[in-house]
Motif scaffolding. Sequence first.
Motif, PDB file in Angstrom:
ATOM      1  N   ARG A 126       0.892  -1.112   0.113  1.00 49.83           N
ATOM      2  CA  ARG A 126       0.146  -0.045   0.024  1.00 49.83           C
ATOM      3  C   ARG A 126       0.757   1.210  -0.110  1.00 49.83           C
ATOM      4  NH1 ARG A 126      -4.837   2.182   4.223  1.00 49.83           N
ATOM      5  NH2 ARG A 126      -3.342   3.853   4.728  1.00 49.83           N
ATOM      6  N   SER A 127       1.871   1.319   0.871  1.00 51.08           N
ATOM      7  CA  SER A 127       2.663   2.514   0.817  1.00 51.08           C
ATOM      8  C   SER A 127       3.347   2.704  -0.425  1.00 51.08           C
ATOM      9  CB  SER A 127       3.596   2.413   2.021  1.00 51.08           C
ATOM     10  OG  SER A 127       4.704   1.116   2.022  1.00 51.08           O
ATOM     11  N   ASP A 128       3.830   1.577  -1.103  1.00 54.54           N
ATOM     12  CA  ASP A 128       4.684   1.765  -2.308  1.00 54.54           C
ATOM     13  C   ASP A 128       3.577   2.149  -3.444  1.00 54.54           C
ATOM     14  OD1 ASP A 128       6.950   0.596  -1.129  1.00 54.54           O
ATOM     15  OD2 ASP A 128       6.610  -1.414  -1.627  1.00 54.54           O
ATOM     16  N   MET A 129       2.595   2.010  -3.428  1.00 51.64           N
ATOM     17  CA  MET A 129       1.487   2.418  -4.282  1.00 51.64           C
ATOM     18  C   MET A 129       1.002   3.819  -4.181  1.00 51.64           C
ATOM     19  SD  MET A 129      -1.010  -1.027  -4.892  1.00 51.64           S
ATOM     20  CE  MET A 129      -0.619  -2.444  -5.844  1.00 51.64           C
ATOM     21  N   VAL A 130       1.052   4.186  -2.815  1.00 54.10           N
ATOM     22  CA  VAL A 130       0.836   5.821  -2.546  1.00 54.10           C
ATOM     23  C   VAL A 130       1.877   6.298  -3.202  1.00 54.10           C
ATOM     24  CG1 VAL A 130       0.633   7.346  -0.712  1.00 54.10           C
ATOM     25  CG2 VAL A 130      -0.850   5.224  -0.500  1.00 54.10           C
ATOM     26  N   GLN A 131       3.007   6.043  -2.907  1.00 54.10           N
ATOM     27  CA  GLN A 131       4.272   6.682  -3.527  1.00 54.10           C
ATOM     28  C   GLN A 131       4.271   6.698  -4.712  1.00 54.10           C
ATOM     29  OE1 GLN A 131       6.783   8.342  -1.853  1.00 54.10           O
ATOM     30  NE2 GLN A 131       7.483   8.952  -3.898  1.00 54.10           N
ATOM     31  N   LEU A 132       3.769   5.735  -5.828  1.00 51.89           N
ATOM     32  CA  LEU A 132       3.681   5.563  -7.061  1.00 51.89           C
ATOM     33  C   LEU A 132       2.575   6.793  -7.537  1.00 51.89           C
ATOM     34  CD1 LEU A 132       4.633   4.079  -9.724  1.00 51.89           C
ATOM     35  CD2 LEU A 132       2.410   2.634  -9.413  1.00 51.89           C
ATOM     36  N   CYS A 133       1.421   6.920  -6.704  1.00 48.71           N
ATOM     37  CA  CYS A 133       0.424   7.881  -7.060  1.00 48.71           C
ATOM     38  C   CYS A 133       1.050   9.183  -7.135  1.00 48.71           C
ATOM     39  CB  CYS A 133      -0.594   7.777  -6.288  1.00 48.71           C
ATOM     40  SG  CYS A 133      -1.689   6.125  -6.802  1.00 48.71           S
ATOM     41  N   GLN A 134       1.973   9.565  -5.746  1.00 43.17           N
ATOM     42  CA  GLN A 134       2.730  10.664  -5.437  1.00 43.17           C
ATOM     43  C   GLN A 134       3.343  11.089  -6.802  1.00 43.17           C
ATOM     44  OE1 GLN A 134       1.593  12.426  -3.130  1.00 43.17           O
ATOM     45  NE2 GLN A 134       1.394  11.440  -1.126  1.00 43.17           N
ATOM     46  N   GLU A 135       4.025  10.097  -7.114  1.00 45.72           N
ATOM     47  CA  GLU A 135       5.126  10.442  -8.394  1.00 45.72           C
ATOM     48  C   GLU A 135       4.449  10.940  -9.613  1.00 45.72           C
ATOM     49  OE1 GLU A 135       7.200   6.898  -8.579  1.00 45.72           O
ATOM     50  OE2 GLU A 135       8.531   7.351  -6.885  1.00 45.72           O
ATOM     51  N   HIS A 136       3.106  10.277  -9.895  1.00 50.01           N
ATOM     52  CA  HIS A 136       2.292  10.530 -11.064  1.00 50.01           C
ATOM     53  C   HIS A 136       1.325  11.358 -10.862  1.00 50.01           C
ATOM     54  CE1 HIS A 136       4.836   7.005 -11.931  1.00 50.01           C
ATOM     55  NE2 HIS A 136       4.469   7.211 -13.340  1.00 50.01           N
ATOM     56  N   ARG A 137       1.355  12.271  -9.633  1.00 49.23           N
ATOM     57  CA  ARG A 137       0.130  13.106  -9.486  1.00 49.23           C
ATOM     58  C   ARG A 137      -0.038  14.106 -10.888  1.00 49.23           C
ATOM     59  NH1 ARG A 137      -1.136  16.605  -3.810  1.00 49.23           N
ATOM     60  NH2 ARG A 137      -2.974  17.665  -4.964  1.00 49.23           N
ATOM     61  N   PRO A 138       0.588  14.702 -11.443  1.00 47.58           N
ATOM     62  CA  PRO A 138       0.286  15.502 -12.551  1.00 47.58           C
ATOM     63  C   PRO A 138      -0.574  14.962 -13.701  1.00 47.58           C
ATOM     64  CG  PRO A 138       2.635  15.863 -11.896  1.00 47.58           C
ATOM     65  CD  PRO A 138       2.396  14.730 -11.100  1.00 47.58           C
ATOM     66  N   GLN A 139      -0.104  13.513 -13.921  1.00 45.63           N
ATOM     67  CA  GLN A 139      -0.761  12.702 -14.958  1.00 45.63           C
ATOM     68  C   GLN A 139      -2.119  12.501 -14.388  1.00 45.63           C
ATOM     69  OE1 GLN A 139       2.428  12.517 -13.822  1.00 45.63           O
ATOM     70  NE2 GLN A 139       3.667  11.439 -15.275  1.00 45.63           N
ATOM     71  N   LEU A 140      -2.196  12.090 -13.219  1.00 47.70           N
ATOM     72  CA  LEU A 140      -3.418  11.696 -12.514  1.00 47.70           C
ATOM     73  C   LEU A 140      -4.530  13.060 -12.620  1.00 47.70           C
ATOM     74  CD1 LEU A 140      -2.238   9.575  -9.525  1.00 47.70           C
ATOM     75  CD2 LEU A 140      -3.599   8.773 -11.434  1.00 47.70           C
ATOM     76  N   GLU A 141      -3.919  14.170 -12.281  1.00 50.48           N
ATOM     77  CA  GLU A 141      -4.990  15.393 -12.444  1.00 50.48           C
ATOM     78  C   GLU A 141      -5.167  15.798 -13.650  1.00 50.48           C
ATOM     79  OE1 GLU A 141      -2.723  17.846  -8.575  1.00 50.48           O
ATOM     80  OE2 GLU A 141      -1.731  18.095 -10.651  1.00 50.48           O
ATOM     81  N   GLU A 142      -4.269  15.440 -14.653  1.00 46.85           N
ATOM     82  CA  GLU A 142      -4.765  15.746 -15.930  1.00 46.85           C
ATOM     83  C   GLU A 142      -5.655  14.807 -16.535  1.00 46.85           C
ATOM     84  OE1 GLU A 142      -2.571  16.003 -20.557  1.00 46.85           O
ATOM     85  OE2 GLU A 142      -1.407  15.752 -18.543  1.00 46.85           O
ATOM     86  N   ALA A 143      -5.507  13.426 -16.129  1.00 48.29           N
ATOM     87  CA  ALA A 143      -6.483  12.571 -16.573  1.00 48.29           C
ATOM     88  C   ALA A 143      -8.011  12.754 -15.797  1.00 48.29           C
ATOM     89  CB  ALA A 143      -6.089  11.272 -16.333  1.00 48.29           C
TER      90      ALA A 143
END
Length: 401
Positions: A126-143
């Motif tokens: 879970r913590s690794d996946m949260v970190q992955l989301c943090q790293e791709h926050r700009p892409q997630l915001e755009e999507a």
Amino acid sequence: MAPYAPARYIDLHALHPVPASLLNRGEDDEPKTLLLGGALRAMVSSQAWKRAIRLQMEEELDEHAARTRNLPLRIADALREDGWPGDLAAFAGAQIARSATDKGLGTEAKQGGITSALLYLPRDVRSDMVQLCQEHRPQLEEALAQQTAAAAAPTPKGGRKTKENAVPAVLPTRTVAALIRRRTATINLFGRMLAELPGAHVDGAVQMAHAFTVHQSDLQPDYFTAVEDWAAPDEAGSAHLQTGFFTTGILYRYATVNLTELTRNLDGDHDQALRLLNLFTEAFIESLPQAKRTSTAPHTLPHLVHYTVRDRRPVSYAAAFEQPVKAAPGGGYALPAVHTLATHADAVNRLLGSRRRIAHGYATHQNAPVDHLGTPHTSFEELADALTQAAAQPHTSPARA
């Protein structure tokens, strides 16, 4: 061609006395039972006892796993705690399932986006996946912005809006899939079924049977009340009345470990496989399902534990108790149960022979020796060490091309 080596199995048998308890209940909230040999027996499902063993082993190893359908929701919760807007956190959590494969893992929209399949993965993923989301926050915001805009746009005449499951993957699929495929020691032991993600399936090295009483064991009622401590002077003082049910008896418990399969799951690490076998044996002996523990405290140990190390196939002794055991003249089922188990083991040894039996032994509360069960051990710890050493012996069967 590599020489053929038969699978090695370690069979564990236990006769376990349990006092008034409700270790495992059914949908009617009453103790589980089964009908065997024309007699009603108390039963504890293999799943209930397997979970107790798994949790004890994970505590010992300090390596915890989780069985869950709520992974997207828990990722979203963690992101909200980190200050993410609620809609972005929910979108990122859903992207964990969507990005796991080209088509995404199946989810249940009406249940908040939980996964359709039960996942079994290390808790620290879970913590690794949260970190992955943090790293791709700009892409997630755009999507998310694109999805929101598309949802708000008018539907073209004669057209259809994009369905939720058609949202493209934003997170790197290879990374998400690798995180879900990760294993712990208990995943390598008990296996994992996840057909939606190639490479995530793990064949279990442990097989475990439902435990059942060796004698008839009817449900016994327990009428109880909860006292109202702040009752008015003219009130009786009972705040709650109910009748519960419990069972008692000597359970026959059986599990077998395929050491060959376990070693394969561990990429050939034989030493680690033996260590897990030893820990599994200890947990098999010591663990108890925890249902109703605060009101029954059924914290007993097995009266007898017997092991056999075999090649080619495991052997359960459940058939020994198809005919329910009768109580001893002075009362009690323990001694008759031991006699029945030993007599059945003798018959199995005679029928199968000893060619594929590597070792066998037992440890028990009673002082008198028990025939036909192999080497006596003074403690459960000694028994676990002895069977681990026996399991480590090389195969002696003739190799076949």
